[in-house]
Design a protein around this motif. Structure first.
Motif, mmCIF file in Angstrom:
data_model
loop_
_atom_site.group_PDB
_atom_site.id
_atom_site.type_symbol
_atom_site.label_atom_id
_atom_site.label_comp_id
_atom_site.label_asym_id
_atom_site.label_seq_id
_atom_site.Cartn_x
_atom_site.Cartn_y
_atom_site.Cartn_z
ATOM 1 N N UNK A 109 12.011 -4.350 2.016
ATOM 2 C CA UNK A 109 11.553 -4.824 0.585
ATOM 3 C C UNK A 109 10.615 -4.255 -0.034
ATOM 4 N N UNK A 110 9.816 -3.815 0.547
ATOM 5 C CA UNK A 110 8.488 -3.654 -0.374
ATOM 6 C C UNK A 110 7.926 -2.384 -1.481
ATOM 7 N N UNK A 111 8.724 -1.237 0.177
ATOM 8 C CA UNK A 111 9.112 0.130 -1.311
ATOM 9 C C UNK A 111 10.368 -0.147 -2.095
ATOM 10 N N UNK A 112 11.430 -0.689 -1.596
ATOM 11 C CA UNK A 112 12.658 -1.010 -2.497
ATOM 12 C C UNK A 112 11.753 -1.444 -4.109
ATOM 13 N N UNK A 113 10.364 -2.596 -4.355
ATOM 14 C CA UNK A 113 10.132 -3.125 -4.940
ATOM 15 C C UNK A 113 9.411 -2.518 -6.155
ATOM 16 N N UNK A 114 8.770 -1.986 -5.137
ATOM 17 C CA UNK A 114 7.807 -0.744 -5.914
ATOM 18 C C UNK A 114 8.534 0.450 -6.524
ATOM 19 N N UNK A 115 9.606 0.862 -6.301
ATOM 20 C CA UNK A 115 10.326 1.670 -6.762
ATOM 21 C C UNK A 115 11.610 0.949 -7.853
ATOM 22 N N UNK A 139 10.022 -10.045 -0.950
ATOM 23 C CA UNK A 139 8.584 -8.707 0.225
ATOM 24 C C UNK A 139 7.918 -9.790 0.057
ATOM 25 N N UNK A 140 7.230 -10.893 -0.408
ATOM 26 C CA UNK A 140 6.741 -11.979 -0.432
ATOM 27 C C UNK A 140 6.974 -12.647 0.474
ATOM 28 N N UNK A 141 7.822 -13.292 0.959
ATOM 29 C CA UNK A 141 8.440 -14.358 1.575
ATOM 30 C C UNK A 141 8.120 -13.519 2.823
ATOM 31 N N UNK A 142 8.555 -12.482 3.095
ATOM 32 C CA UNK A 142 9.726 -11.990 4.236
ATOM 33 C C UNK A 142 7.736 -11.551 5.021
ATOM 34 N N UNK A 143 6.503 -10.821 4.466
ATOM 35 C CA UNK A 143 6.066 -9.945 4.872
ATOM 36 C C UNK A 143 4.944 -11.467 5.973
#
Length: 289
Positions: A109-115, A139-143
């Motif tokens: 989710x993190x790189x996906x969100x950044x793109x 991403x926030x919820x899963x990290x």
């Protein structure tokens, strides 16, 4: 003493994450007591400390993410990244969207969100900022990285703020913004008021209602949570709504009601991982009767 007992009973709920959808790839949400769960650094007032909001380096995130993938998948993403870098400015948004989808396909989710953020910056539409905010919240919820959480929440907040600027009447934008505020990007009651306004105008808004229910649980207002989740179930029964309802009943000491809700969650989900957990929980609750 009472506060100590309550703190041991309260179950931490991840805002805006559906329990069932990610069971096979993520830890089960809402099942960890606060003392066992790493949390982001949030000051007493509810706001994230600016010092904790670090810049997320896309290159580093990409390298880390690809190390978790097979060689073939990593190569595919590298090819897409090279295509993005060499794409003319007019095609950057489309190339970023392809990368965001690819990273989401492999549950990163993190790189996906950044793109998605890069896409939204190139083409700042309401839907693009909403998609970006939603992915950053995911991403926030899963990290479990307490240093990364504030940065992800800040980016979600910025995305939803941009969405609200484009359409101040958007229920999705206001709901997302309210969630980020309650989680630390402002005074919690400000975010609650925003979510309540969404529900007032749209009583059947499931996302806003679910967020209000989980926030009620995090603050120990289990009676309110029961009412909220029952309202959600009346609109649209779902495994996660029944599971959270069971959790609220359990914290109120209403074990029979909790068992009933948990079993309904199990039946709707049809998920082996959740079924095993619920079977164990139901057995434990029955032993208390």
């Amino acid at each position: 003493m009472i506060n100590s007992i309550r703190s041991r009973q309260i179950i931490l709920i991840g805002a805006m994450v559906l329990l069932i959808a990610f069971l096979f790839t993520r830890d089960i949400k809402g099942l960890v007591k606060p003392k066992e769960e790493p949390t982001a650094a949030v000051p007493a007032g509810g706001q994230m400390a600016p010092a904790e909001t670090a810049v997320i380096n896309l290159t580093e995130v990409s390298v880390t993410g690809k190390n978790l993938l097979s060689a073939n998948l990593a190569a595919e993403i590298t090819a897409l990244e090279n295509a993005y870098k060499s794409a003319p400015e007019a095609n950057k948004a489309a190339a970023a969207k392809l990368l965001a989808q690819k990273w989401d396909d492999v549950e990163q989710a993190v790189p996906s969100a950044l793109y998605l953020e890069l896409m939204a910056e190139k083409e700042p539409t309401l839907n693009h900022w909403l998609s970006t905010g939603e992915r950053f919240l995911k991403a926030f919820d899963n990290t479990r990285d307490s240093l990364l959480q504030p940065a992800l929440l800040q980016k979600a907040h910025t995305a939803y703020t941009n969405a609200v600027k484009i359409d101040s009447a958007s229920a999705d934008a206001k709901t997302g913004l309210g969630i980020t505020i309650v989680n630390g990007m402002g005074m919690p009651m400000q975010g609650i008021a925003m979510l309540m306004d969404v529900v007032k105008k749209d009583p059947k808004n499931l996302k806003a209602n679910m967020s209000l229910g989980t926030f009620a649980m995090k603050s120990g207002q289990f009676d309110k949570a029961v009412n909220r989740f029952n309202d959600i179930i009346a609109i649209k029964p779902s495994p996660d709504a029944y599971f959270y309802l069971g959790t609220a009943y359990e914290n109120l000491g209403k074990n029979e009601e909790a068992i009933d809700a948990y079993l309904k969650s199990k039946k709707l989900a049809g998920n082996a991982t959740l079924s095993k957990f619920i079977d164990d929980k139901v057995k434990a609750l029955k032993s208390k009767n």
